[in-house]
Design an enzyme around this catalytic site. Sequence first.
Site, PDB file in Angstrom:
ATOM      1  N   SER A   1      -9.167   3.455  -5.575  1.00 23.26           N
ATOM      2  CA  SER A   1      -8.407   2.224  -5.800  1.00 23.26           C
ATOM      3  C   SER A   1      -7.725   1.712  -4.531  1.00 23.26           C
ATOM      4  O   SER A   1      -7.381   0.546  -4.449  1.00 23.26           O
ATOM      5  CB  SER A   1      -7.358   2.472  -6.877  1.00 23.26           C
ATOM      6  OG  SER A   1      -6.638   3.647  -6.577  1.00 23.26           O
TER       7      SER A   1
ATOM      8  N   HIS B   1      -8.271   7.333   3.682  1.00 22.73           N
ATOM      9  CA  HIS B   1      -7.675   8.611   3.263  1.00 22.73           C
ATOM     10  C   HIS B   1      -8.682   9.465   2.517  1.00 22.73           C
ATOM     11  O   HIS B   1      -9.702   8.974   2.027  1.00 22.73           O
ATOM     12  CB  HIS B   1      -6.456   8.363   2.373  1.00 22.73           C
ATOM     13  CG  HIS B   1      -6.811   7.868   0.989  1.00 22.73           C
ATOM     14  ND1 HIS B   1      -7.216   6.574   0.740  1.00 22.73           N
ATOM     15  CD2 HIS B   1      -6.839   8.510  -0.203  1.00 22.73           C
ATOM     16  CE1 HIS B   1      -7.463   6.436  -0.554  1.00 22.73           C
ATOM     17  NE2 HIS B   1      -7.254   7.590  -1.153  1.00 22.73           N
TER      18      HIS B   1
ATOM     19  N   GLN C   1      -8.874  13.471   0.151  1.00 20.93           N
ATOM     20  CA  GLN C   1      -8.071  14.341  -0.691  1.00 20.93           C
ATOM     21  C   GLN C   1      -8.452  15.795  -0.474  1.00 20.93           C
ATOM     22  O   GLN C   1      -9.535  16.102   0.012  1.00 20.93           O
ATOM     23  CB  GLN C   1      -8.299  14.004  -2.161  1.00 20.93           C
ATOM     24  CG  GLN C   1      -7.923  12.580  -2.519  1.00 20.93           C
ATOM     25  CD  GLN C   1      -7.905  12.398  -4.030  1.00 20.93           C
ATOM     26  OE1 GLN C   1      -7.259  13.148  -4.748  1.00 20.93           O
ATOM     27  NE2 GLN C   1      -8.635  11.408  -4.490  1.00 20.93           N
TER      28      GLN C   1
ATOM     29  N   HIS D   1      -6.844   2.049   1.969  1.00 16.17           N
ATOM     30  CA  HIS D   1      -6.277   2.733   3.142  1.00 16.17           C
ATOM     31  C   HIS D   1      -7.129   3.980   3.435  1.00 16.17           C
ATOM     32  O   HIS D   1      -7.462   4.730   2.525  1.00 16.17           O
ATOM     33  CB  HIS D   1      -4.825   3.134   2.860  1.00 16.17           C
ATOM     34  CG  HIS D   1      -4.093   3.538   4.088  1.00 16.17           C
ATOM     35  ND1 HIS D   1      -3.153   2.738   4.708  1.00 16.17           N
ATOM     36  CD2 HIS D   1      -4.204   4.643   4.854  1.00 16.17           C
ATOM     37  CE1 HIS D   1      -2.705   3.355   5.792  1.00 16.17           C
ATOM     38  NE2 HIS D   1      -3.335   4.509   5.906  1.00 16.17           N
TER      39      HIS D   1
ATOM     40  N   CYS E   1       0.848  -1.212   0.000  1.00 14.34           N
ATOM     41  CA  CYS E   1       0.000   0.000   0.000  1.00 14.34           C
ATOM     42  C   CYS E   1       0.872   1.246   0.000  1.00 14.34           C
ATOM     43  O   CYS E   1       1.742   1.401   0.855  1.00 14.34           O
ATOM     44  CB  CYS E   1      -0.903  -0.011   1.236  1.00 14.34           C
ATOM     45  SG  CYS E   1      -1.728   1.561   1.536  1.00 14.34           S
TER      46      CYS E   1
HETATM   47 ZN    ZN Z   1      -2.258   1.206   3.769  1.00 16.86          ZN
END
Ligand code: ZN
Length: 347
Positions: free
Chosen positions: A161, A166, A168, A164, A51
Amino acid sequence: MNTELNNTPHRRYNILTGEWILVSPHRTKRPWQGKTEESKKEKKETYDPSCYLCPGNTRASGDTNPDYKEPFSFVNDFSSLLPDSPEIDFEEGLLKAESEKGICKVVCFSPDHSLTLPLMEEEDITKVIQMWKKEYKELGGKKEINYVQIFENKGAIMGCSNPHPHGQIWSQSSIPTEVLKKSSRFKEYWEENGSSLLGDYLEQELKAGERILEENGHFVALVPYWAVWPFEAMIVPKRHLQHIGQLNSEEEKAYAQILKKLTIKYDNLFETSFPYSSGIHQIPTNGKEYPEWHFHMSFYPPLLRSATVKKFMVGYEMFAGPQRDITAEQAAKRLNELSDIHYLKKE
Ligand SMILES: [Zn+2]
């Protein structure tokens, strides 16, 4: 509410954009013959060596992530906007273009690869909110940045895709279309009534109650009356704030709490990691005053009837305008029937 609206096709007005949406509640009983997808229940590891967002891993750019323990942000290796793009002002007949400068960043919510917002602790979500505040101020403080868009794409179905946790941040020199639309509605209402459009709407919704999902001392989560996506929701601060930079520490915590509660409901709806795009709309950072603005966060989730049946914006919606079958009230009722405990944490 007028009960006729539960059974008959009608249009609803979006006070924030000035647009209409077609609601067709009489269609909800028709058989489903559309696309279904495999529902995947995979166990995720807390660290994935492949990752590019996990701590200590090397990204495509060759940069290595620090061994971060708290939310971590960096400039996107595949930024859609660049800070140093050349000045262009092009016009030739009916063809027109202009340059756009910007900075795109990625915010890792947690070092733990296996988590998502609903599975994170409230105090860790508070740190994500603090990171958003910091980025909003820092990016917005730059001369060439006039708008900061904070958002999250969650789930492969949304084109994300990497699982994890997250989000933006895209920041840019011009003010984007959706923000401009809302800006004019806020301003119009402010000039006519001298109060916040969203503040007054919130007051009416709290009285009605039927579209409210969660409420705490500082925030309300609700299904907006004009929702387009089946389980669309909005988080609105009770205080008339123009941007997240104005949140005090109590409000940060209350925001984290409601964010967690809403996303737990979402995951519980179809017992899946519920996909959505969420984003914060707030004032431009061009130095001008926008007292009429009321910041808010919207969630646009595509799932309709199960973890595998998603809504498509096609046909009429592409050519004419958005349409939905289940009403905002039915969606709110459905979400309100769900447990506050995440389905993965139940025993
Ligand atoms: Zn990760």
